[in-house]
Design a protein around this motif. Structure first.
Motif, mmCIF file in Angstrom:
data_model
loop_
_atom_site.group_PDB
_atom_site.id
_atom_site.type_symbol
_atom_site.label_atom_id
_atom_site.label_comp_id
_atom_site.label_asym_id
_atom_site.label_seq_id
_atom_site.Cartn_x
_atom_site.Cartn_y
_atom_site.Cartn_z
ATOM 1 N N UNK A 128 -28.404 11.783 8.002
ATOM 2 C CA UNK A 128 -29.027 12.297 9.229
ATOM 3 C C UNK A 128 -28.337 11.774 10.487
ATOM 4 N N UNK A 129 -27.221 11.096 10.327
ATOM 5 C CA UNK A 129 -26.551 10.511 11.488
ATOM 6 C C UNK A 129 -26.146 11.572 12.511
ATOM 7 N N UNK A 130 -25.687 12.727 12.061
ATOM 8 C CA UNK A 130 -25.289 13.800 12.974
ATOM 9 C C UNK A 130 -26.483 14.262 13.805
ATOM 10 N N UNK A 131 -27.644 14.390 13.186
ATOM 11 C CA UNK A 131 -28.858 14.798 13.908
ATOM 12 C C UNK A 131 -29.222 13.768 14.977
ATOM 13 N N UNK A 138 -36.986 8.547 14.011
ATOM 14 C CA UNK A 138 -37.069 7.428 13.074
ATOM 15 C C UNK A 138 -37.116 7.883 11.621
ATOM 16 N N UNK A 139 -37.568 9.100 11.380
ATOM 17 C CA UNK A 139 -37.445 9.678 10.033
ATOM 18 C C UNK A 139 -35.965 9.841 9.723
ATOM 19 N N UNK A 140 -35.219 10.339 10.695
ATOM 20 C CA UNK A 140 -33.770 10.481 10.506
ATOM 21 C C UNK A 140 -33.098 9.122 10.314
ATOM 22 N N UNK A 141 -33.585 8.113 11.019
ATOM 23 C CA UNK A 141 -33.037 6.763 10.850
ATOM 24 C C UNK A 141 -33.244 6.313 9.403
ATOM 25 N N UNK A 142 -34.415 6.585 8.858
ATOM 26 C CA UNK A 142 -34.702 6.167 7.483
ATOM 27 C C UNK A 142 -33.849 6.928 6.464
ATOM 28 N N UNK A 143 -33.361 8.095 6.861
ATOM 29 C CA UNK A 143 -32.492 8.876 5.970
ATOM 30 C C UNK A 143 -31.056 8.370 5.993
ATOM 31 N N UNK A 144 -30.775 7.451 6.887
ATOM 32 C CA UNK A 144 -29.463 6.782 7.003
ATOM 33 C C UNK A 144 -28.341 7.775 7.313
ATOM 34 N N UNK A 145 -27.238 7.631 6.642
ATOM 35 C CA UNK A 145 -26.009 8.375 6.956
ATOM 36 C C UNK A 145 -26.171 9.894 6.958
ATOM 37 N N UNK A 155 -27.191 11.636 16.451
ATOM 38 C CA UNK A 155 -26.172 11.708 17.503
ATOM 39 C C UNK A 155 -26.446 12.901 18.418
ATOM 40 N N UNK A 156 -26.771 14.051 17.848
ATOM 41 C CA UNK A 156 -27.067 15.249 18.637
ATOM 42 C C UNK A 156 -28.280 15.026 19.533
ATOM 43 N N UNK A 157 -29.297 14.332 19.022
ATOM 44 C CA UNK A 157 -30.483 14.033 19.819
ATOM 45 C C UNK A 157 -30.094 13.170 21.019
ATOM 46 N N UNK A 158 -29.294 12.121 20.782
ATOM 47 C CA UNK A 158 -28.872 11.265 21.889
ATOM 48 C C UNK A 158 -28.004 12.024 22.886
ATOM 49 N N UNK A 159 -27.152 12.910 22.409
ATOM 50 C CA UNK A 159 -26.341 13.728 23.319
ATOM 51 C C UNK A 159 -27.231 14.610 24.189
ATOM 52 N N UNK A 160 -28.244 15.205 23.581
ATOM 53 C CA UNK A 160 -29.169 16.081 24.321
ATOM 54 C C UNK A 160 -29.953 15.282 25.357
ATOM 55 N N UNK A 161 -30.442 14.099 24.978
ATOM 56 C CA UNK A 161 -31.201 13.280 25.924
ATOM 57 C C UNK A 161 -30.307 12.802 27.058
ATOM 58 N N UNK A 162 -29.080 12.413 26.736
ATOM 59 C CA UNK A 162 -28.132 11.965 27.764
ATOM 60 C C UNK A 162 -27.886 13.092 28.757
ATOM 61 N N UNK A 163 -27.703 14.291 28.242
ATOM 62 C CA UNK A 163 -27.485 15.447 29.104
ATOM 63 C C UNK A 163 -28.700 15.716 29.991
#
Length: 87
Positions: free
Chosen positions: A41-44, A32-39, A46-54
């Motif tokens: 931090x978008x790559x971070x 959510x810190x990354x969310x507040x940083x907006x665009x 996305x990478x977090x969601x990719x890692x969790x999906x995996x």
């Protein structure tokens, strides 16, 4: 449920999704810190969601492997019951 979260994508749904995937509170706060940083931090994010999906997909594979003995035993009992006409 999960389907509702896909349509809504609100904070509560994202928190629920991340928690159920095994992510800890500290890492959810970081997300959510990354969310507040907006665009920037978008790559971070996305990478977090990719890692969790995996991680979830790996867990699903493990659970499927672990369910094999149950399937074999159920088939055994079903066959034994049919052979003994215990239906």
């Amino acid at each position: 449920g999960s389907e509702m979260c896909i349509r809504d994508s609100g904070s509560a749904c994202i928190i629920e999704c991340l928690k159920k995937s095994g992510l800890g509170i500290k890492d959810i706060k970081q997300f959510f810190i990354w969310v507040s940083e907006a665009t920037p931090a978008m790559k971070k994010r996305k990478e977090l969601f990719e890692a969790r999906k995996s991680a979830v997909e790996t867990e699903i594979q493990e659970l499927q492997k672990n369910s094999l003995p149950f399937k074999i035993q159920m088939r055994y009992y079903e066959t034994a019951m049919k052979d003994d006409k215990m239906l």
